[in-house]
Design a protein around this motif. Sequence first.
Motif, mmCIF file in Angstrom:
data_model
loop_
_atom_site.group_PDB
_atom_site.id
_atom_site.type_symbol
_atom_site.label_atom_id
_atom_site.label_comp_id
_atom_site.label_asym_id
_atom_site.label_seq_id
_atom_site.Cartn_x
_atom_site.Cartn_y
_atom_site.Cartn_z
ATOM 1 N N ARG A 1 6.443 24.575 -12.525
ATOM 2 C CA ARG A 1 7.578 23.865 -13.115
ATOM 3 C C ARG A 1 8.589 24.778 -13.804
ATOM 4 O O ARG A 1 9.502 24.294 -14.460
ATOM 5 N N GLY A 2 8.431 26.071 -13.676
ATOM 6 C CA GLY A 2 9.408 26.982 -14.267
ATOM 7 C C GLY A 2 9.323 27.101 -15.773
ATOM 8 O O GLY A 2 10.320 27.413 -16.434
ATOM 9 N N ILE A 3 8.146 26.857 -16.344
ATOM 10 C CA ILE A 3 7.928 27.031 -17.782
ATOM 11 C C ILE A 3 7.459 28.468 -18.001
ATOM 12 O O ILE A 3 6.463 28.898 -17.425
ATOM 13 N N GLY A 4 8.179 29.205 -18.838
ATOM 14 C CA GLY A 4 7.987 30.648 -18.904
ATOM 15 C C GLY A 4 6.758 31.137 -19.638
ATOM 16 O O GLY A 4 6.354 32.292 -19.466
ATOM 17 N N GLY A 5 6.149 30.282 -20.477
ATOM 18 C CA GLY A 5 5.018 30.773 -21.245
ATOM 19 C C GLY A 5 4.184 29.670 -21.844
ATOM 20 O O GLY A 5 4.553 28.492 -21.827
ATOM 21 N N ILE A 6 3.052 30.064 -22.385
ATOM 22 C CA ILE A 6 2.139 29.176 -23.105
ATOM 23 C C ILE A 6 1.892 29.789 -24.474
ATOM 24 O O ILE A 6 1.735 31.009 -24.598
ATOM 25 N N THR A 7 1.860 28.954 -25.503
ATOM 26 C CA THR A 7 1.461 29.408 -26.826
ATOM 27 C C THR A 7 0.296 28.557 -27.311
ATOM 28 O O THR A 7 0.258 27.350 -27.058
ATOM 29 N N MET A 8 -0.651 29.210 -27.960
ATOM 30 C CA MET A 8 -1.861 28.517 -28.400
ATOM 31 C C MET A 8 -2.376 29.116 -29.688
ATOM 32 O O MET A 8 -2.002 30.239 -30.062
ATOM 33 N N SER A 9 -3.252 28.390 -30.356
ATOM 34 C CA SER A 9 -3.885 28.879 -31.572
ATOM 35 C C SER A 9 -4.755 30.093 -31.257
ATOM 36 O O SER A 9 -5.451 30.130 -30.235
ATOM 37 N N SER A 10 -4.729 31.064 -32.157
ATOM 38 C CA SER A 10 -5.592 32.237 -31.991
ATOM 39 C C SER A 10 -7.073 31.864 -32.064
ATOM 40 O O SER A 10 -7.935 32.636 -31.627
ATOM 41 N N ALA A 11 -7.360 30.675 -32.593
ATOM 42 C CA ALA A 11 -8.758 30.212 -32.641
ATOM 43 C C ALA A 11 -9.318 29.990 -31.243
ATOM 44 O O ALA A 11 -10.553 29.955 -31.066
ATOM 45 N N TRP A 12 -8.446 29.807 -30.252
ATOM 46 C CA TRP A 12 -8.881 29.610 -28.874
ATOM 47 C C TRP A 12 -8.980 30.926 -28.099
ATOM 48 O O TRP A 12 -9.213 30.917 -26.892
ATOM 49 N N TRP A 13 -8.778 32.024 -28.770
ATOM 50 C CA TRP A 13 -8.692 33.305 -28.080
ATOM 51 C C TRP A 13 -9.884 33.584 -27.178
ATOM 52 O O TRP A 13 -11.028 33.381 -27.544
ATOM 53 N N ASN A 14 -9.561 34.042 -25.969
ATOM 54 C CA ASN A 14 -10.557 34.485 -25.001
ATOM 55 C C ASN A 14 -9.957 35.703 -24.301
ATOM 56 O O ASN A 14 -8.829 35.634 -23.803
#
Length: 277
Positions: free
Chosen positions: A217-230
């Motif tokens: 869909r042309g969405i350039g990025g994702i942002t998430m909580s660092s608590a989900w870090w993998n």
Amino acid sequence: MVTDSVEAEEPAVQEKTKPAGELSAAEILSNSKLVAHGMGSIGGLTTPNCVESFLAQYEAGIRVFEVDLRLTRDAKNVLRHDWWNASWQNGIDWARIPTRDKFLSEKILDKYTPLSFRDLLLLMEQYPDICIITDTKFTESDAFFLQFDAMLADARELGLTYLFDRIVIQVYSGNMRTALNNIYPFPHYIYTLYQDETPFTGTKEDLEKKAAYCAERGIGGITMSSAWWNPAFPGIAKKYGIQLYLYTVNDAAQARQYLDAGCSGVYSDSLTPSDLS
């Protein structure tokens, strides 16, 4: 024949021309590892979204600013994280939502200068090397349509709609992105996972689905909580050609760890480029 009783229409505002060589949001983001959360902290205050925090962060080298947006009672956008803290501005809280004029008339903690979205656009015009990531809070279409219509109205009144090329619109679901395209062809989007209609599970398989959707869909990025870090997540983002950001990271060593692992950047209240050296 025009009679005296008919008021002349106000002339349309002439859209200003984007200055030659001005970078887009995507280009500014590609050169930035830090995003100032709520315009960065000041005096121990987080998410102030005020003039003074912007100037301090800009002076420190920050060029990407996340801003929180709320609707006033007269349906204008102002920069404020929420209305709960009654001590921030006199006569303003969750039970006394202000008009835009009232909001702008009250200093934050009697010393910091609040901003409307209109003011933010003028700030962007003055500082052509910055970009903005929005956090508009609302997920219901009846609310965010009002919000984005008001944002566009401000831009059109100032002749500054070209500045949307330096604004990354944060969406909370695929449905929100689809709806916003019916308002305006915003060129830059980022997908945040904290309010997703299909809750993020934190697995590699789930991120792969989100990343594939963004790429499609042309969405350039994702942002998430660092608590989900993998540690596997940056590789998934790279596979689909999108950026991956984490929030909110205020420890320099931890930020360097995420960046060294392949994250595109981190949101922070207080970190500056010198902290990452």
